[in-house]
Write a protein that holds these residues in place. Structure first.
Motif, short mmCIF file in Angstrom:
data_model
loop_
_atom_site.label_atom_id
_atom_site.label_comp_id
_atom_site.label_asym_id
_atom_site.label_seq_id
_atom_site.Cartn_x
_atom_site.Cartn_y
_atom_site.Cartn_z
N ALA A 11 0.81 -1.22 0.00
CA ALA A 11 0.00 0.00 0.00
C ALA A 11 0.84 1.27 0.00
CB ALA A 11 -0.93 0.02 1.20
N SER A 12 2.14 1.13 -0.15
CA SER A 12 3.02 2.33 -0.06
C SER A 12 2.73 3.34 -1.17
CB SER A 12 4.48 1.88 -0.09
OG SER A 12 4.75 1.17 -1.30
N PHE A 13 2.45 2.88 -2.38
CA PHE A 13 2.17 3.81 -3.49
C PHE A 13 0.95 4.68 -3.18
CE2 PHE A 13 -0.31 4.66 -7.33
CZ PHE A 13 0.58 5.45 -8.03
N TRP A 14 -0.13 4.06 -2.71
CA TRP A 14 -1.34 4.81 -2.43
C TRP A 14 -1.19 5.74 -1.23
CZ3 TRP A 14 -4.24 4.73 -6.42
CH2 TRP A 14 -4.28 3.63 -7.26
N VAL A 15 -0.34 5.33 -0.29
CA VAL A 15 -0.08 6.21 0.86
C VAL A 15 0.64 7.47 0.41
CG1 VAL A 15 1.17 6.43 3.02
CG2 VAL A 15 -0.09 4.33 2.54
N VAL A 16 1.66 7.32 -0.42
CA VAL A 16 2.41 8.49 -0.91
C VAL A 16 1.51 9.36 -1.80
CG1 VAL A 16 4.35 9.22 -2.34
CG2 VAL A 16 4.63 7.32 -0.75
N THR A 17 0.69 8.71 -2.63
CA THR A 17 -0.22 9.47 -3.49
C THR A 17 -1.22 10.27 -2.66
OG1 THR A 17 0.00 7.81 -5.23
CG2 THR A 17 -1.90 9.32 -5.35
N GLY A 18 -1.81 9.62 -1.66
CA GLY A 18 -2.76 10.32 -0.79
C GLY A 18 -2.11 11.46 -0.04
N SER A 51 0.46 13.20 -1.01
CA SER A 51 0.73 14.28 -1.97
C SER A 51 -0.54 15.07 -2.27
CB SER A 51 1.31 13.70 -3.26
OG SER A 51 2.54 13.04 -3.02
N LEU A 52 -1.66 14.34 -2.42
CA LEU A 52 -2.92 15.04 -2.66
C LEU A 52 -3.31 15.89 -1.47
CD1 LEU A 52 -5.00 12.23 -4.44
CD2 LEU A 52 -3.96 14.25 -5.48
N PHE A 53 -3.06 15.39 -0.28
CA PHE A 53 -3.38 16.15 0.93
C PHE A 53 -2.54 17.42 1.00
CE2 PHE A 53 -2.36 17.12 5.36
CZ PHE A 53 -3.63 17.40 5.83
N ILE A 54 -1.23 17.31 0.69
CA ILE A 54 -0.34 18.49 0.69
C ILE A 54 -0.80 19.50 -0.35
CG2 ILE A 54 1.99 19.30 0.21
CD1 ILE A 54 1.80 17.97 2.87
N GLY A 55 -1.11 19.03 -1.59
CA GLY A 55 -1.54 19.94 -2.66
C GLY A 55 -2.83 20.65 -2.31
#
Length: 321
Positions: free
Chosen positions: A293-300, A302-306
């Motif tokens: 699940a590491s990819f989705w954690v990093v993606t989420g 990044s979306l939260f930061i943006g």
């Protein structure tokens, strides 16, 4: 002698080598010379003798001067007056206003043009029909005719600037060239119209016995028209400069808005670039590198930061233009 040089009316004696035109009913003669006619200019250089009278040297010098500006200068019993009017041919090069150099005295007018002046043939026909009885009548008619010809031209320049002002709200930056052309024409016309008004006013005050009271009225009327045209041209020039400044401001404002959008996008993606660059390093020891699940954690993340940065920009009113 070309057909562009002619003599109308009777001043006594011969025609000085000129082509004699219709005599008409006038008590004076009008000798018009084309500056490009070698034979006519040769006659003028020899003194312009006509009926035993020759032109003063100062008058001959004025008639043959290459560059002139509107003016009025009394000389002995005559008057030197230079006027400017619309050119006859649209394909003619040079200034929009063509110069006519005039020497006027009792019983005779000598005029010279180097380019075709609009309406000159009409004046010749009117003189041949006996409408003008002295040089004052002819010069007054010429001044009134030029003022009537230029009045709609100056009005069109004002209308052109009006249309540019109405189109300015559409951010039509293409108007810059049109405004520049209108301003350039206004400056060119005003260059000659202002001194032409002064020349006509000066001639209306001359105490020549062949300038009648009716001629003075017509001269003042033409001078008043030129004064109003000069004011309109000054307004066109100032409005054109103001429109140019407004277009420049609109262009700068549009560039600023676009630069602001680019800056906002860059600032939103700046922390995301750091995160993706950090986790994208090809080195050992990156946490959760093999976690499913590491990819989705990093993606989420990044979306939260943006989204957080975008909300901050919205709260700071950066998105308002």
């Amino acid at each position: 002698m070309t057909k562009t040089s002619w003599t109308i009316g009777d001043h006594g004696g011969g025609d000085g080598g000129h082509r004699q035109g219709d005599q008409g009913k006038a008590g004076f003669c009008w000798i018009h010379l084309d500056g490009r006619d070698a034979e006519a200019m040769a006659w003028l250089e020899t003194g312009g003798g006509h009926g035993g009278e020759s032109l003063p040297p100062t008058a001959r010098s004025n008639l043959t001067t290459a560059e002139t500006r509107p003016r009025c200068q009394p000389l002995d019993d005559g008057v030197i007056i230079n006027l400017r009017g619309p050119r006859a041919g649209a394909d003619d090069e040079g200034d929009e206003l063509v110069s006519i150099r005039i020497w006027a005295e009792r019983g005779r007018i000598v005029s010279v043009t180097y380019r075709r002046l609009a309406g000159l043939e009409e004046l010749r026909d009117r003189m041949a029909a006996g409408e003008f009885l002295d040089p004052g009548d002819l010069i007054a008619a010429l001044a009134v005719q030029i003022s009537h010809q230029l009045d709609p031209v100056v009005a069109d320049l004002g209308d052109q600037v009006d249309e540019c002002e109405l189109s300015l709200s559409e951010e039509g930056f293409y108007l810059r060239r049109e405004i520049a052309r209108a301003r350039s024409k206004a400056i060119g016309y005003r260059r000659f119209i202002v001194p032409q008004r002064q020349a006509l006013e000066s001639m209306a005050l001359l105490q020549q016995d062949w300038i009648e009271d009716e001629d003075r009225v017509h001269l003042r009327e033409a001078a008043d028209r030129f004064a109003r045209m000069a004011e309109e041209l000054e307004a066109v020039r100032e409005r054109s400069a103001l429109l140019h400044e407004q277009i420049t401001d609109l262009r700068a404002e549009k560039i600023d808005r676009r630069s602001l959008v680019i800056a906002i996008v860059a600032l939103i993606f700046l922390p995301l670039t750091f995160v993706t660059g950090l986790f994208g390093m090809n080195v050992d020891g990156i946490p959760y590198a093999h976690h499913p699940a590491s990819f989705w954690v990093v993606t989420g993340f990044s979306l939260f930061i943006g989204a957080g940065v975008a909300v901050w920009f919205a709260a700071a009113r950066w998105f308002r233009s």
